[in-house]
Design an enzyme around this catalytic site. Sequence first.
Site, short mmCIF file in Angstrom:
data_model
loop_
_atom_site.label_atom_id
_atom_site.label_comp_id
_atom_site.label_asym_id
_atom_site.label_seq_id
_atom_site.Cartn_x
_atom_site.Cartn_y
_atom_site.Cartn_z
N ARG A 1 -4.78 4.75 -3.10
CA ARG A 1 -5.42 4.02 -1.99
C ARG A 1 -6.93 4.05 -2.13
O ARG A 1 -7.62 3.08 -1.80
CB ARG A 1 -4.99 4.60 -0.65
CG ARG A 1 -3.54 4.29 -0.36
CD ARG A 1 -3.26 4.46 1.09
NE ARG A 1 -1.85 4.23 1.33
CZ ARG A 1 -1.27 4.44 2.50
NH1 ARG A 1 -1.98 4.89 3.52
NH2 ARG A 1 0.01 4.20 2.65
N ARG B 1 0.80 -1.23 0.00
CA ARG B 1 0.00 0.00 0.00
C ARG B 1 0.83 1.28 0.00
O ARG B 1 0.31 2.36 0.25
CB ARG B 1 -0.99 -0.01 1.17
CG ARG B 1 -0.31 -0.04 2.50
CD ARG B 1 -1.32 -0.32 3.61
NE ARG B 1 -0.61 -0.47 4.86
CZ ARG B 1 -0.36 0.54 5.68
NH1 ARG B 1 -0.76 1.74 5.40
NH2 ARG B 1 0.30 0.32 6.80
N HIS B 2 2.13 1.16 -0.25
CA HIS B 2 2.98 2.35 -0.37
C HIS B 2 3.63 2.39 -1.75
O HIS B 2 4.11 1.38 -2.24
CB HIS B 2 4.09 2.34 0.68
CG HIS B 2 3.60 2.66 2.05
ND1 HIS B 2 3.15 1.68 2.90
CD2 HIS B 2 3.48 3.83 2.71
CE1 HIS B 2 2.77 2.26 4.05
NE2 HIS B 2 2.96 3.56 3.95
N GLU C 1 -5.43 3.51 5.98
CA GLU C 1 -5.65 4.97 6.00
C GLU C 1 -5.77 5.50 4.57
O GLU C 1 -5.00 5.14 3.70
CB GLU C 1 -4.44 5.61 6.68
CG GLU C 1 -4.46 7.12 6.66
CD GLU C 1 -3.09 7.72 6.97
OE1 GLU C 1 -2.45 7.30 7.96
OE2 GLU C 1 -2.66 8.60 6.21
P1 AMO Z 1 -0.09 12.08 4.59
O1 AMO Z 1 1.39 12.00 4.65
O2 AMO Z 1 -0.85 11.29 5.60
O3 AMO Z 1 -0.57 13.60 4.78
O4 AMO Z 1 -0.58 11.71 3.13
C1 AMO Z 1 -1.93 11.82 2.78
C2 AMO Z 1 -2.41 10.55 2.13
O5 AMO Z 1 -1.64 10.27 0.99
C3 AMO Z 1 -1.52 8.87 0.82
N1 AMO Z 1 -0.11 8.49 0.81
C4 AMO Z 1 0.41 7.50 0.07
N2 AMO Z 1 -0.13 6.66 -0.80
C5 AMO Z 1 0.66 5.75 -1.39
N3 AMO Z 1 1.99 5.65 -1.16
C6 AMO Z 1 2.59 6.49 -0.28
N4 AMO Z 1 3.90 6.39 -0.07
C7 AMO Z 1 1.79 7.47 0.38
N5 AMO Z 1 2.05 8.42 1.28
C8 AMO Z 1 0.89 9.03 1.53
C9 AMO Z 1 -2.25 8.21 1.98
C10 AMO Z 1 -2.27 9.29 3.01
O6 AMO Z 1 -3.37 9.16 3.87
N6 AMO Z 1 0.12 17.07 4.05
C11 AMO Z 1 -0.66 15.98 4.59
C12 AMO Z 1 -2.13 16.08 4.18
C13 AMO Z 1 -2.87 17.25 4.79
O7 AMO Z 1 -2.83 17.43 6.02
O8 AMO Z 1 -3.51 17.99 4.05
C14 AMO Z 1 -0.08 14.67 4.11
O9 AMO Z 1 0.65 14.60 3.16
O10 AMO Z 1 -3.56 7.89 1.52
P1 ATP Z 2 1.45 8.51 6.21
O1 ATP Z 2 2.83 7.93 6.19
O2 ATP Z 2 1.28 9.48 5.17
O3 ATP Z 2 0.98 9.00 7.55
P2 ATP Z 2 0.57 5.89 6.12
O4 ATP Z 2 -0.59 5.16 5.64
O5 ATP Z 2 1.91 5.45 5.67
O6 ATP Z 2 0.42 7.41 5.77
P3 ATP Z 2 1.42 5.91 8.79
O7 ATP Z 2 0.68 6.52 9.94
O8 ATP Z 2 2.74 6.45 8.40
O9 ATP Z 2 0.36 5.88 7.64
O10 ATP Z 2 1.64 4.41 9.01
C1 ATP Z 2 0.67 3.56 9.52
C2 ATP Z 2 1.39 2.25 9.82
O11 ATP Z 2 1.74 1.66 8.58
C3 ATP Z 2 2.70 2.44 10.55
O12 ATP Z 2 2.54 2.41 11.95
C4 ATP Z 2 3.50 1.27 10.08
O13 ATP Z 2 3.21 0.12 10.84
C5 ATP Z 2 2.99 1.04 8.70
N1 ATP Z 2 3.89 1.63 7.73
C6 ATP Z 2 3.92 2.91 7.32
N2 ATP Z 2 4.85 3.11 6.40
C7 ATP Z 2 5.41 1.92 6.21
C8 ATP Z 2 6.43 1.48 5.37
N3 ATP Z 2 7.05 2.30 4.52
N4 ATP Z 2 6.76 0.18 5.42
C9 ATP Z 2 6.14 -0.67 6.26
N5 ATP Z 2 5.16 -0.30 7.07
C10 ATP Z 2 4.80 0.96 7.06
#
Ligand code: AMO
Ligand code: ATP
Length: 434
Positions: free
Chosen positions: A408, A219-220, A357
């Site tokens: 997502r 999911r990243h 999320e």
């Molecule tokens: P955040 O870092 O939680 O918040 O990112 C917002 C949403 O973007 C998506 N997302 C991703 N999806 C796929 N791969 C990733 N590596 C990844 N990183 C983030 C998620 C996440 O919930 N500036 C704040 C937003 C705000 O407050 O307006 C922010 O970037 O669905």
């Molecule tokens: P954001 O990073 O933008 O907040 P997210 O969905 O990555 O969005 P986080 O709160 O960072 O949410 O992460 C939620 C949980 O997902 C973390 O506690 C961790 O367990 C897992 N996680 C986040 N990023 C990673 C990653 N790059 N690799 C593995 N697990 C991850």
Amino acid sequence: MQDRTYTADAEPGDEVTVAGWVHEIRDLGGIAFLILRDTTGKIQIKFEKEEMDDDLVEAGLDVSRESVIKVSGGVEEEPRAPTGVEVTPESLEVVAPADPELPLDPSGKVDADLSTRLDNRTLDLRKDDVQSIFEIRSGVLNAVRDQFREFDCTEINTPKIVATGTEGGTELFPITYFGEEAFMNQSPQLFKQLIAGSNVERVFEIGPIFRAEEHNTPRHLNEATSIDFEGAFCDHEDAMDVAEGIVKSAYEAVEENFGDELEALGIADEFEVPEGDFPRISYEEAIERINATGELDEQLVWGDDLSTPAEEALGQDVGGHYFITDWPSEIKPFYIKDHDDDPELSTGFDLMHPRMELVSGGQREHRHEKLIEGFEQQGLDPDQFEYYTKMFKYGMPPHAGFGLGGERLLMTLLELDNIREAVLFPRDRQRLSP
Ligand code: AMO
Ligand code: ATP
């Protein structure tokens, strides 16, 4: 190709020229069928060997699968044909032959692993289900744009090459910008706030964000599509209303316009538009509910971030989309405002799908002195952000917003196992091309 007819438009009685890919050839002896596929569907081309010119029959039956051909002939009704009509060819031209050794089978009869599919995306996209994902993606982005316009928002585009990060230093991709250090932007956060503070007031952006995520997860992505909102004179409750409206608009558009695509993906029966208001659960209640499920090895305590198993346990417990509100201030970024009556509690929120999320957002700290304090508390040098903070000295209204992960949203909406399936050319640790 002006004279070309789409297969879906070929009606009995028409003389047509159809063009597309050789999907399949079935040779039954005296009679053979070639199934030609284009973007609108498929059509049967009939070869009656005894009655047709030998060269034409040979041209049609020797062509390899996935070659591009152009066929002219008359269309007739034929109930036994897959689409109820067939073409009797008068001429056939091989426009672009395909190597008979295909790296994957676009008819879908032989499964290919995701990596092979992504390495050969052009062939992969010839499959109905895969094409459906991207037709729906396009439709979802349209619906989201329309809904933002209904919410009186203006679409903006902000720079992707930037001087500072906002979402945590370790996730930045550094680049060299005319000899100076720069970064690929992780979020339009600071820019959208700067515009919400102008007369434009309510803005949205759909654009790429770049995150140097260390790990490979389903999911990243390292390059994702962020759907961002920012509105002046909004608080976190207003931003949650907008986030909920945007997510629902995506589901509604899919239900209304993409029945065939849901069918192709095999999820038409279970697809549902989320009903009712998404519950808003405080962080405090969330950790209590997670602990009560007994799913975690260790009990959560106030201040813990929610791990993936914690999110999953709560997702199962709630059973639909929901918000987590009132997060501890210390685990939310500097730009999120604390509650006026309790500085330990932030106005930050997340919108969750039971699987993961989708959104982070909140009301923003709009008071200049408090903003500078927030930078210092997070160990950031406010001087580096002067381009941003100085605008808070010239009449910055209260404002709020969120970022929604586009892939997502699609992944959860379409029940995809891996986020990479929602991107044409995903970027991850192993994948920089195609
Ligand atoms: P955040 O870092 O939680 O918040 O990112 C917002 C949403 O973007 C998506 N997302 C991703 N999806 C796929 N791969 C990733 N590596 C990844 N990183 C983030 C998620 C996440 O919930 N500036 C704040 C937003 C705000 O407050 O307006 C922010 O970037 O669905
Ligand atoms: P954001 O990073 O933008 O907040 P997210 O969905 O990555 O969005 P986080 O709160 O960072 O949410 O992460 C939620 C949980 O997902 C973390 O506690 C961790 O367990 C897992 N996680 C986040 N990023 C990673 C990653 N790059 N690799 C593995 N697990 C991850």
